[in-house]
Design a protein around this motif. Structure first.
Motif, short mmCIF file in Angstrom:
data_model
loop_
_atom_site.label_atom_id
_atom_site.label_comp_id
_atom_site.label_asym_id
_atom_site.label_seq_id
_atom_site.Cartn_x
_atom_site.Cartn_y
_atom_site.Cartn_z
N TYR A 24 -6.53 44.22 -0.51
CA TYR A 24 -5.65 44.80 -1.52
C TYR A 24 -5.12 43.15 -2.27
O TYR A 24 -4.91 44.33 -4.22
N GLY A 25 -5.64 42.64 -2.48
CA GLY A 25 -5.59 41.35 -3.13
C GLY A 25 -6.70 40.89 -3.98
O GLY A 25 -6.68 41.24 -4.99
N ALA A 26 -7.65 41.61 -3.56
CA ALA A 26 -8.96 41.63 -4.71
C ALA A 26 -8.83 42.75 -5.42
O ALA A 26 -9.69 42.94 -6.35
N VAL A 27 -8.74 44.08 -4.62
CA VAL A 27 -8.16 45.15 -5.47
C VAL A 27 -7.40 44.81 -6.74
O VAL A 27 -7.44 45.56 -7.75
N VAL A 28 -6.35 43.95 -6.31
CA VAL A 28 -6.11 43.59 -7.70
C VAL A 28 -6.11 42.60 -8.35
O VAL A 28 -6.31 43.18 -9.68
N LEU A 51 -15.59 52.51 -13.83
CA LEU A 51 -14.99 51.16 -12.84
C LEU A 51 -13.22 51.37 -13.07
O LEU A 51 -13.07 50.97 -11.89
N LEU A 52 -12.74 51.71 -14.08
CA LEU A 52 -11.57 51.17 -14.52
C LEU A 52 -10.35 51.98 -13.62
O LEU A 52 -9.92 51.99 -12.75
N ILE A 53 -11.62 53.70 -13.49
CA ILE A 53 -10.71 54.44 -13.01
C ILE A 53 -10.49 54.70 -11.48
O ILE A 53 -9.59 54.76 -10.62
N ILE A 54 -11.72 54.40 -10.83
CA ILE A 54 -12.50 54.33 -9.24
C ILE A 54 -11.28 52.97 -9.22
O ILE A 54 -10.41 53.50 -7.99
N ILE A 58 -8.49 53.66 -5.83
CA ILE A 58 -8.07 52.66 -5.26
C ILE A 58 -7.16 51.72 -4.66
O ILE A 58 -6.69 52.15 -3.87
N TYR A 59 -6.76 51.24 -5.93
CA TYR A 59 -5.39 50.72 -5.85
C TYR A 59 -4.83 51.35 -4.97
O TYR A 59 -3.29 51.49 -4.57
N TYR A 60 -4.03 52.57 -6.18
CA TYR A 60 -3.20 53.60 -5.92
C TYR A 60 -2.86 53.81 -4.13
O TYR A 60 -2.30 54.29 -3.54
N ILE A 61 -3.97 54.81 -4.03
CA ILE A 61 -3.92 55.02 -2.62
C ILE A 61 -4.42 53.74 -1.48
O ILE A 61 -3.37 54.12 -0.63
N PHE A 62 -4.49 53.01 -2.15
CA PHE A 62 -4.04 51.35 -0.87
C PHE A 62 -2.81 51.66 -0.93
O PHE A 62 -2.41 50.59 0.13
N THR A 63 -2.74 51.33 -1.99
CA THR A 63 -0.38 51.13 -2.03
C THR A 63 0.23 52.17 -1.35
O THR A 63 0.72 51.46 -0.70
N LEU A 64 -0.28 53.52 -1.27
CA LEU A 64 0.30 54.32 -0.97
C LEU A 64 0.30 54.37 0.51
O LEU A 64 1.23 54.23 1.23
N ILE A 65 -0.79 53.74 1.15
CA ILE A 65 -0.75 53.59 2.90
C ILE A 65 -0.93 52.40 3.36
O ILE A 65 -1.21 51.84 4.68
#
Length: 248
Positions: A24-28, A51-54, A58-65
């Motif tokens: 998660y930290g790496a994605v951020v 790449l930014l949209i992707i 990923i960040y949005y979904i990861f944050t939600l779950i």
């Protein structure tokens, strides 16, 4: 002995779930880098934009779950530790099922709360450098003060805590029942769906009955309901472990 159980649960948590926080930290950090490049580049280009949209998705979904992942991880740990082949060793320890469950619930709650701190830090990192992050911290502080002023901060916390406890023990219950009936996932899924439907019905009826009550009163009633539900789930899981244990 409970202290030792909690210690071992934390060790397992650190070994097994820390990788999730690292990812998660790496994605951020990657998203922060891409955002910085896009902000300072008048024409970021199709590749960078894609790449930014992707990574935003990923960040949005990861944050939600992320918080739900802590519950899923804790539930898998419970099932593996109590009802798999590992259970043969677990149940030879001079520890009661109650202590096992309490230790797992405590560590699971800590992990659940920690996930929100990780999310908050991630947001702070993403907003740093553009002058917004300080307003986020200020808004959170002011919002908590507001909830305290109108008298719903504590009942809200109580409702969230009992709700979390009831949901986690619900996951334990489904794992226990699944083991008791020979690991049948289909029957366990039907049971879970049935309980969820019954829960939604009861909550709906209670909401209608409490329509004219204050927000704090509603929260206290729902907290009591979740506490009773958690107690029933806890007692049922203990009964299954003691009397209907079926190791897979």
């Amino acid at each position: 002995m409970l202290g030792k159980l909690i210690k071992h649960e934390f060790i397992y948590l650190i070994k097994d779930f820390t990788r999730t926080y690292i990812i998660y930290g790496a994605v951020v950090l990657i998203l922060k880098l891409l955002l910085s490049i896009a902000i300072h580049d008048n024409d970021p280009g199709t590749a960078l934009t894609t790449l930014l949209i992707i990574f935003l998705i990923i960040y949005y979904i990861f944050t939600l779950i992320l918080a739900l992942l802590t519950i899923s991880h804790n539930s898998r740990r419970f099932k593996k530790n109590m009802f798999s082949h590992e259970g043969y060793l677990t149940n030879t320890l001079p520890v009661t099922p109650t202590q096992h469950i309490i230790a797992k619930v405590i560590v699971g709650a800590v992990n659940y709360i920690l996930s929100f701190f990780v999310i908050f830090i991630g947001i702070e990192v993403l907003l740093s450098g553009i002058g917004i992050e300080k307003y986020l911290s200020r808004w959170l502080s002011e919002y908590l003060d507001y909830l305290d002023d109108i008298g719903i901060l504590f009942p809200m916390f109580l409702q969230l805590a009992t709700g979390y406890l009831a949901f986690l023990l619900f996951c334990y219950l489904i794992s226990s029942v699944s083991s008791m009936i020979g690991g049948s996932k289909g029957l366990a899924a039907l049971l879970a769906i049935g309980i969820i439907i019954a829960y939604i019905f009861i909550i709906t009826v209670m909401s209608v009955q409490l329509e004219d009550s204050t927000e704090s009163a509603k929260m206290y009633v729902f907290s009591l309901f979740h506490a009773i539900l958690a107690a029933i789930e806890f007692g049922t899981v203990i009964y299954i472990i003691k009397n209907k244990l079926n190791l897979q």
